[in-house]
Design a protein around this motif. Structure first.
Motif, PDB file in Angstrom:
ATOM      1  N   SER A 191      33.972  69.539  -9.140  1.00  0.00           N
ATOM      2  CA  SER A 191      34.299  70.324 -10.322  1.00  0.00           C
ATOM      3  C   SER A 191      34.109  71.820 -10.060  1.00  0.00           C
ATOM      4  N   ARG A 192      33.164  72.136  -9.172  1.00  0.00           N
ATOM      5  CA  ARG A 192      33.035  73.533  -8.737  1.00  0.00           C
ATOM      6  C   ARG A 192      34.319  73.949  -8.004  1.00  0.00           C
ATOM      7  N   GLY A 193      34.815  73.067  -7.142  1.00  0.00           N
ATOM      8  CA  GLY A 193      36.038  73.353  -6.402  1.00  0.00           C
ATOM      9  C   GLY A 193      37.217  73.551  -7.332  1.00  0.00           C
ATOM     10  N   ARG A 194      37.280  72.745  -8.356  1.00  0.00           N
ATOM     11  CA  ARG A 194      38.376  72.857  -9.316  1.00  0.00           C
ATOM     12  C   ARG A 194      38.339  74.207 -10.013  1.00  0.00           C
ATOM     13  N   GLU A 195      37.125  74.608 -10.405  1.00  0.00           N
ATOM     14  CA  GLU A 195      36.973  75.888 -11.097  1.00  0.00           C
ATOM     15  C   GLU A 195      37.356  77.046 -10.169  1.00  0.00           C
ATOM     16  N   ARG A 196      36.823  77.014  -8.917  1.00  0.00           N
ATOM     17  CA  ARG A 196      37.105  78.099  -7.966  1.00  0.00           C
ATOM     18  C   ARG A 196      38.584  78.122  -7.578  1.00  0.00           C
ATOM     19  N   TYR A 197      39.177  76.940  -7.453  1.00  0.00           N
ATOM     20  CA  TYR A 197      40.601  76.878  -7.126  1.00  0.00           C
ATOM     21  C   TYR A 197      41.394  77.593  -8.230  1.00  0.00           C
ATOM     22  N   ARG A 219      33.964  77.497  -0.549  1.00  0.00           N
ATOM     23  CA  ARG A 219      35.187  77.245   0.224  1.00  0.00           C
ATOM     24  C   ARG A 219      35.335  75.751   0.486  1.00  0.00           C
ATOM     25  N   TRP A 220      34.230  75.092   0.839  1.00  0.00           N
ATOM     26  CA  TRP A 220      34.301  73.642   1.057  1.00  0.00           C
ATOM     27  C   TRP A 220      34.618  72.913  -0.241  1.00  0.00           C
ATOM     28  N   ALA A 221      34.068  73.406  -1.342  1.00  0.00           N
ATOM     29  CA  ALA A 221      34.351  72.771  -2.633  1.00  0.00           C
ATOM     30  C   ALA A 221      35.851  72.871  -2.924  1.00  0.00           C
ATOM     31  N   ILE A 222      36.455  74.019  -2.593  1.00  0.00           N
ATOM     32  CA  ILE A 222      37.893  74.193  -2.813  1.00  0.00           C
ATOM     33  C   ILE A 222      38.683  73.250  -1.904  1.00  0.00           C
ATOM     34  N   VAL A 223      38.231  73.122  -0.649  1.00  0.00           N
ATOM     35  CA  VAL A 223      38.914  72.195   0.271  1.00  0.00           C
ATOM     36  C   VAL A 223      38.935  70.796  -0.354  1.00  0.00           C
ATOM     37  N   ALA A 224      37.774  70.369  -0.873  1.00  0.00           N
ATOM     38  CA  ALA A 224      37.702  69.036  -1.471  1.00  0.00           C
ATOM     39  C   ALA A 224      38.668  68.923  -2.645  1.00  0.00           C
ATOM     40  N   TYR A 225      38.797  70.002  -3.409  1.00  0.00           N
ATOM     41  CA  TYR A 225      39.695  69.946  -4.567  1.00  0.00           C
ATOM     42  C   TYR A 225      41.162  69.940  -4.138  1.00  0.00           C
ATOM     43  N   VAL A 226      41.479  70.692  -3.073  1.00  0.00           N
ATOM     44  CA  VAL A 226      42.856  70.661  -2.546  1.00  0.00           C
ATOM     45  C   VAL A 226      43.196  69.234  -2.118  1.00  0.00           C
ATOM     46  N   ARG A 227      42.230  68.564  -1.479  1.00  0.00           N
ATOM     47  CA  ARG A 227      42.423  67.162  -1.101  1.00  0.00           C
ATOM     48  C   ARG A 227      42.680  66.291  -2.334  1.00  0.00           C
TER      49      ARG A 227
END
Ligand code: HEC
Length: 202
Positions: free
Chosen positions: A100-106, A171-179
């Motif tokens: 969810s952090r990745g989603r927000e940062r994305y 950055r890793w959180a965003i990678v996970a969200y891109v996946r």
């Protein structure tokens, strides 16, 4: 009568105080009740200094030294690499909170160009940035996590680097969200566990 004069004087002083000097300019400095650290010797960013031989106020870290806690030996975590190859997988556990952090940062850093679903149709397309690719091509689907991390960190082609704005963890959180975007694009309702389907509003 005395009360009347006091109240009258008070009103006059208040009105003149509020409206009397509107629009006037003055050369005098404002009254400083607590000057504290308003004025002190300092360097402007990228300014000059006659103290140092090279004339610059900005100093570089001493060559060959590493600040405490900044060794960054873990190649996977900090560079997305294992040896000479881009690393597959994540250097940390992928949890719901990371996602969810990745989603927000994305949403903050990527969606303007790559679009909310990663199809490359972000708002910047309307302003001429037509080169933004979709994440749902075979090439980007088979790209390793480490390579996506590298693209975010160092940029690639027309895309600029984001290492300065986005922390390593984010950055890793965003990678996970891109996946997750890629997986969702190729997914169907059958992929969602029966218990969670309610969250989709079905
Ligand atoms: C200002 C617009 C913009 C932003 C913001 C942006 N990108 Fe990009 N991105 C691009 C463009 C343009 C390309 C194509 C680069 C090229 O091939 O020249 C690209 C390419 C990529 C690629 C594919 C690289 C390849 O090898 O084809 C990935 C992965 C990617 N971006 C991820 C991200 C992520 C994750 C973020 C958010 C941290 C992000 N981008 C933010 C514009 C942007």
């Amino acid at each position: 009568m005395r009360t009347f004069f006091i109240v009258f004087a008070f009103i006059v002083v208040t009105l003149v105080g509020i409206f009397g000097f509107r629009g006037m300019t003055t050369d005098r400095r404002p009254i400083e009740v607590f000057p504290d650290m308003d004025r002190q010797p300092r360097y402007e960013p990228q300014g000059e200094s006659s103290f140092f031989a090279d004339g610059r106020a900005d100093r570089e870290p001493v060559r060959g030294t590493v600040a405490r806690g900044q060794l960054r030996e873990d190649d996977h975590r900090y560079r997305g690499r294992e040896g000479d190859e881009f690393a597959a997988g994540y250097p940390m556990d992928v949890t719901a909170s990371l996602m969810s952090r990745g989603r927000e940062r994305y949403g903050i850093f990527c969606s303007a160009c790559h679009g909310g679903t990663g199809d490359g149709q972000g708002i910047t397309r309307n302003y001429g940035m037509v080169a933004t690719p979709t994440f749902h091509s075979d090439r980007l689907r088979s790209m390793t996590e480490g390579e996506i991390y590298d693209v975010i960190s160092n940029g690639r082609g027309l895309m600029g680097p984001y290492a300065g704005q986005i922390s390593v963890e984010d950055r890793w959180a965003i990678v996970a969200y891109v996946r997750a975007l890629q997986r969702a694009h190729a997914g169907s309702v059958e992929d969602v566990p029966a218990d969670n389907r309610g969250e989709l509003g079905l």
